[in-house]
Scaffold this motif. Structure first.
Motif, PDB file in Angstrom:
ATOM      1  N   GLY A  74      48.178  -3.447 134.593  1.00  0.00           N
ATOM      2  CA  GLY A  74      48.530  -4.377 133.358  1.00  0.00           C
ATOM      3  C   GLY A  74      48.184  -3.840 131.966  1.00  0.00           C
ATOM      4  O   GLY A  74      48.037  -4.627 131.188  1.00  0.00           O
ATOM      5  N   VAL A  75      47.568  -2.725 131.912  1.00  0.00           N
ATOM      6  CA  VAL A  75      46.956  -2.241 130.897  1.00  0.00           C
ATOM      7  C   VAL A  75      47.721  -1.093 130.231  1.00  0.00           C
ATOM      8  O   VAL A  75      48.089   0.107 130.692  1.00  0.00           O
ATOM      9  CB  VAL A  75      45.445  -1.786 130.908  1.00  0.00           C
ATOM     10  N   GLY A  76      48.192  -1.294 128.799  1.00  0.00           N
ATOM     11  CA  GLY A  76      49.013  -0.045 128.249  1.00  0.00           C
ATOM     12  C   GLY A  76      50.053  -0.461 127.421  1.00  0.00           C
ATOM     13  O   GLY A  76      50.288  -1.755 127.186  1.00  0.00           O
ATOM     14  N   ALA A  77      50.901   0.353 126.993  1.00  0.00           N
ATOM     15  CA  ALA A  77      52.008  -0.001 125.963  1.00  0.00           C
ATOM     16  C   ALA A  77      52.742  -1.015 126.742  1.00  0.00           C
ATOM     17  O   ALA A  77      53.429  -0.635 127.706  1.00  0.00           O
ATOM     18  CB  ALA A  77      52.719   1.291 125.574  1.00  0.00           C
ATOM     19  N   GLY A  78      53.295  -2.134 126.050  1.00  0.00           N
ATOM     20  CA  GLY A  78      54.360  -2.963 126.556  1.00  0.00           C
ATOM     21  C   GLY A  78      53.620  -3.923 127.400  1.00  0.00           C
ATOM     22  O   GLY A  78      54.266  -4.843 128.179  1.00  0.00           O
TER      23      GLY A  78
ATOM     24  N   ASP B 119      46.094  -0.148 117.376  1.00  0.00           N
ATOM     25  CA  ASP B 119      46.552  -0.635 116.224  1.00  0.00           C
ATOM     26  C   ASP B 119      45.641  -0.974 115.097  1.00  0.00           C
ATOM     27  O   ASP B 119      46.247  -1.003 114.005  1.00  0.00           O
ATOM     28  CB  ASP B 119      47.126  -2.261 116.591  1.00  0.00           C
ATOM     29  N   ARG B 120      44.271  -0.738 115.375  1.00  0.00           N
ATOM     30  CA  ARG B 120      43.424  -0.911 114.153  1.00  0.00           C
ATOM     31  C   ARG B 120      42.837   0.520 113.760  1.00  0.00           C
ATOM     32  O   ARG B 120      42.837   1.442 114.502  1.00  0.00           O
ATOM     33  CB  ARG B 120      42.408  -1.797 114.481  1.00  0.00           C
TER      34      ARG B 120
ATOM     35  N   GLN C 171      43.469  -5.135 127.971  1.00  0.00           N
ATOM     36  CA  GLN C 171      44.558  -4.979 127.509  1.00  0.00           C
ATOM     37  C   GLN C 171      44.550  -5.326 125.942  1.00  0.00           C
ATOM     38  O   GLN C 171      45.110  -4.497 125.122  1.00  0.00           O
ATOM     39  CB  GLN C 171      45.754  -5.809 127.974  1.00  0.00           C
ATOM     40  N   ALA C 172      43.608  -6.238 125.636  1.00  0.00           N
ATOM     41  CA  ALA C 172      43.498  -6.829 124.153  1.00  0.00           C
ATOM     42  C   ALA C 172      42.686  -5.484 123.552  1.00  0.00           C
ATOM     43  O   ALA C 172      42.745  -5.317 122.483  1.00  0.00           O
ATOM     44  CB  ALA C 172      42.564  -7.998 124.106  1.00  0.00           C
ATOM     45  N   LEU C 173      41.783  -5.172 124.276  1.00  0.00           N
ATOM     46  CA  LEU C 173      41.039  -3.969 123.725  1.00  0.00           C
ATOM     47  C   LEU C 173      41.785  -2.390 123.590  1.00  0.00           C
ATOM     48  O   LEU C 173      41.609  -1.819 122.414  1.00  0.00           O
ATOM     49  CB  LEU C 173      39.818  -3.475 124.534  1.00  0.00           C
ATOM     50  N   TYR C 174      42.844  -2.410 124.461  1.00  0.00           N
ATOM     51  CA  TYR C 174      43.897  -1.475 124.275  1.00  0.00           C
ATOM     52  C   TYR C 174      44.578  -1.519 122.990  1.00  0.00           C
ATOM     53  O   TYR C 174      44.740  -0.453 122.379  1.00  0.00           O
ATOM     54  CB  TYR C 174      44.392  -1.210 125.581  1.00  0.00           C
TER      55      TYR C 174
END
Length: 481
Positions: free
Chosen positions: A120-124, A166-167, A158-161
């Motif tokens: 559940g971690v990654g693009a999309g 993005d930052r 996922q939030a940290l990914y």
């Protein structure tokens, strides 16, 4: 007689000229990630948390997966518990202010990833839960954001990914600097990924087998000590039955009672807890910053098949306390030392258990009783600051004589040193009587600056008896400083 007169005069002068101190404690911000319905203990912990919803800013309640519930989430169960809270919220508000309406809490319930672990971690892979974590971190609020993980951690991962991708590095560092994570062991494979990928992330965890978990002090039965307060009969009497709809929705124990609760216990403002200092200890346990060796983490213990790997860097993890409780004495001094000592990492939670269970029971009373019928915690007031600096070998005095109880109950006192919380580990004997409102001590002779932590417990004689604390940190400096 002259010695007693001299002591009394000293105490009177000390209390008259001592400065007043502020008791205000800022609310902590909290987002909970829960694999609710994988085990009844998540529901139990949520019931307790809602009783403190006026003292903790709950900014998110997120349904997640875990190794025990890999393919579905259950936000509807969160809504059902909050609905029960809504039916008692007006009565809770008669006892303390600030209880939010149920609608406010229901509005922060979110769905996390419905995939397991790093799948559940990654693009999309974003979810309403991971978005909510990012939004909370980006709020114009200087307070830290605590994320308590009761199940799998991949919604946080996922939030940290997303932040990492993005930052800018400077923006990401600013957001991560606000984050405080406490996970109940590792219930998916995203925890070790976060601790590796983000080496500066503030992270409390007992990695490895569940038998290695500090959090198990929540329900462990210590041989030779009374464990009534986590018994099924105690729960039925003080929580489940006759306490309105919120108590009635509290489920029976299937495995261990409230294994997730230590993740937020230290956020409750009680005069003892110091969330930014896990090494000081509090209701949620005590933790030290180091890199645990793999062999110390119960690598062959039960983990639900989550792999156990060597930690790559220092984390806040298991610390050991030795604790000898006091017991009631029928004659003479009202308390005496227990004949047994509890030692271990579970002890760092267990040592406070009677206090926080009584606090839970009292708040559950608030959901069904009038103010006059229920008990409310005492207010502890020191006659001096909570930081004292003294010279090597000098005497010092501490007092909580100005403490009071809102219900007019009689108060008991107990002063003790917490050696593990300070740099000076030897016992510093306190004079007069440890159960008097005022005590004195003599600083050890030191060659370098040392700190010693002293705690005063103030306990009312209401039903159930409630405890509040103040911590005094004494800094001892060499005489040539």
């Amino acid at each position: 007689m002259m010695r007693l007169f001299s002591i009394t005069a000293m105490l009177a002068a000390f209390l008259i000229f001592a400065p007043a101190v502020s008791l205000a404690e800022p609310k902590q911000r909290l987002i909970v990630l829960s694999d609710i319905e994988a085990d009844p203990d998540d529901s139990q912990s949520l019931v307790r948390l809602l009783l403190y919803a006026n003292q903790i800013d709950i900014e998110g309640i997120v349904a997640t997966t875990s190794t025990h519930q890999k393919s579905h989430i259950a936000p509807a169960s969160m809504h059902a518990i909050i609905d029960a809270y809504g039916r008692v919220q007006p009565n809770l508000s008669k006892h303390e202010s600030g209880y939010p309406k149920a609608e406010v809490l229901k509005a922060v319930v979110r769905s996390g990833s419905q995939l397991y672990g790093m799948q559940g971690v990654g693009a999309g892979r974003d979810s309403p839960g991971s978005d909510a974590i990012i939004q909370a971190l980006e709020k114009n609020d200087t307070r830290p954001l605590w994320v308590a993980v009761w199940g799998g951690a991949n919604t946080l991962a996922q939030a940290l990914y997303r932040i990492d991708h993005d930052r800018t590095p400077e923006q990401a560092a600013r957001l991560l600097n606000k984050l405080r994570v406490y996970t109940i062991s590792d219930q998916d494979d995203s925890g070790i990924w976060m601790r590796t990928k983000f080496p500066d992330l503030f992270y409390i965890v007992s990695p490895g087998g569940y038998g290695n978990g500090t959090w198990t002090g929540m329900h462990s039965t210590e041989p030779g000590f009374d464990s009534t307060e986590v018994s099924n009969n105690w729960i039925a009497t003080h929580i489940q039955q006759g306490h309105g709809p919120l108590g009635a929705i509290y489920p029976d124990v299937s495995f261990g009672v409230e294994g997730d609760t230590p993740s937020f216990l230290s956020l409750i403002p009680n005069g003892l807890n110091a969330p930014e200092h896990p090494e000081w200890g509090g209701w949620g346990g005590r933790y030290e910053l180091y890199t645990p060796a793999l062999e110390t983490t119960d690598p062959k213990g039960f983990t639900g098949n989550v792999p156990i790997l060597q930690e790559p860097r220092a984390i806040w993890t298991n610390a050991v306390d030795s604790y000898r409780p006091v017991v009631y004495h029928d004659y003479g001094r009202s308390v005496q030392a227990h004949d047994k000592v509890s030692t271990g990492y579970r002890t760092t939670v267990w040592r406070w258990r009677k206090d926080f269970q009584n606090d839970f029971a009292a708040r559950m009373d608030w959901s069904a009783k009038s103010y006059k019928e229920a008990n409310h915690p005492p207010v502890v007031k020191l006659g001096h600051g909570d930081r004292l600096t003294i010279k090597s070998g000098e005497g010092f005095m501490m007092s909580a004589a100005g403490s009071l109880d809102p219900d007019g109950d009689s108060l008991s006192y107990l002063w003790f040193q917490y050696p593990e919380a300070g740099s000076y580990k030897e016992q510093i004997k306190l004079g007069y009587a440890e159960n008097h409102h005022t005590v004195w001590g003599q600083a050890p002779v030191v060659s370098k600056t040392e700190t010693a932590h002293f705690i005063v417990k103030v306990i009312d004689k209401g039903s159930p008896p409630l405890t509040r604390y103040r911590r005094v940190v004494v800094t001892v400096v060499p005489t040539n400083s």
